[in-house]
Scaffold this motif. Structure first.
Motif, mmCIF file in Angstrom:
data_model
loop_
_atom_site.group_PDB
_atom_site.id
_atom_site.type_symbol
_atom_site.label_atom_id
_atom_site.label_comp_id
_atom_site.label_asym_id
_atom_site.label_seq_id
_atom_site.Cartn_x
_atom_site.Cartn_y
_atom_site.Cartn_z
ATOM 1 N N VAL A 107 0.263 -3.543 -6.150
ATOM 2 C CA VAL A 107 0.539 -2.290 -5.437
ATOM 3 C C VAL A 107 -0.666 -1.374 -5.577
ATOM 4 O O VAL A 107 -1.202 -1.225 -6.678
ATOM 5 C CB VAL A 107 1.768 -1.554 -6.050
ATOM 6 N N THR A 108 -1.115 -0.778 -4.467
ATOM 7 C CA THR A 108 -2.106 0.299 -4.563
ATOM 8 C C THR A 108 -1.304 1.580 -4.402
ATOM 9 O O THR A 108 -0.587 1.752 -3.423
ATOM 10 C CB THR A 108 -3.205 0.208 -3.480
ATOM 11 N N MET A 109 -1.388 2.464 -5.389
ATOM 12 C CA MET A 109 -0.510 3.638 -5.469
ATOM 13 C C MET A 109 -1.303 4.938 -5.474
ATOM 14 O O MET A 109 -2.067 5.198 -6.397
ATOM 15 C CB MET A 109 0.318 3.530 -6.758
ATOM 16 N N ASP A 110 -1.106 5.731 -4.429
ATOM 17 C CA ASP A 110 -1.718 7.058 -4.382
ATOM 18 C C ASP A 110 -1.062 7.917 -5.463
ATOM 19 O O ASP A 110 0.108 7.712 -5.791
ATOM 20 C CB ASP A 110 -1.462 7.664 -2.992
ATOM 21 N N ILE A 111 -1.790 8.863 -6.030
ATOM 22 C CA ILE A 111 -1.213 9.704 -7.084
ATOM 23 C C ILE A 111 -0.439 10.882 -6.499
ATOM 24 O O ILE A 111 0.689 11.153 -6.883
ATOM 25 C CB ILE A 111 -2.306 10.191 -8.067
ATOM 26 N N THR A 112 -1.052 11.577 -5.539
ATOM 27 C CA THR A 112 -0.441 12.795 -5.010
ATOM 28 C C THR A 112 0.314 12.519 -3.717
ATOM 29 O O THR A 112 -0.308 12.235 -2.691
ATOM 30 C CB THR A 112 -1.545 13.845 -4.735
ATOM 31 N N MET A 113 1.647 12.564 -3.782
ATOM 32 C CA MET A 113 2.483 12.309 -2.604
ATOM 33 C C MET A 113 3.730 13.184 -2.665
ATOM 34 O O MET A 113 4.132 13.606 -3.743
ATOM 35 C CB MET A 113 2.943 10.838 -2.583
ATOM 36 N N ILE A 168 0.853 -1.191 0.000
ATOM 37 C CA ILE A 168 0.000 0.000 0.000
ATOM 38 C C ILE A 168 0.888 1.239 0.000
ATOM 39 O O ILE A 168 1.793 1.345 0.827
ATOM 40 C CB ILE A 168 -0.904 0.038 1.255
ATOM 41 N N VAL A 169 0.629 2.155 -0.925
ATOM 42 C CA VAL A 169 1.419 3.379 -1.003
ATOM 43 C C VAL A 169 0.479 4.586 -0.908
ATOM 44 O O VAL A 169 -0.366 4.798 -1.774
ATOM 45 C CB VAL A 169 2.209 3.460 -2.331
#
Length: 119
Positions: free
Chosen positions: A50-56, A6-7
């Protein structure tokens, strides 16, 4: 059952997603707070998904997606986006993301997306 990384830069979002995935019978093998961590952890853990957040911060989800796919073209990555990020979601899919889920997370939608891309 899948091993999932998880990201997301928000701890609350990682926790929420982690609970949903556990309920769906999946195992969370790692959590990253930014794209740089995600790339390092991916290479160490080699998760199924992988679950990937866009804004980081530091490295965003699109940059991390690109970095992971360059080393592992078969990586399975689902983008997580807030409403109003359609343009970036389209870009991510064009770059090789397999699907996307929208925040706030809906348990059945999240699990459906994961089952779909792992099939």
């Amino acid at each position: 059952m899948a091993n999932i990384l998880i990201v997301d830069d928000a701890k609350f979002m990682r926790m929420t997603l982690s609970n949903i995935l556990a309920n769906g019978g999946h195992e969370v093998v790692g959590e990253a707070e930014n794209g740089e961590q995600a790339v390092d952890m991916y290479n160490d853990l080699l998760p199924d998904l992988v679950t990937m957040d866009i804004t980081m911060p530091e490295m965003n989800g699109l940059e991390a997606l690109k970095a992971i796919l360059e080393k592992n073209p078969t990586a399975t990555i689902i983008m997580c986006s807030a409403m109003g990020q359609q343009k970036m979601v389209v870009e991510a899919i064009e770059m090789g993301a397999k699907d996307f889920i929208v925040k706030p997370f809906d348990e059945s939608r999240v699990l459906e997306a994961i089952d779909r891309v792992l099939r």
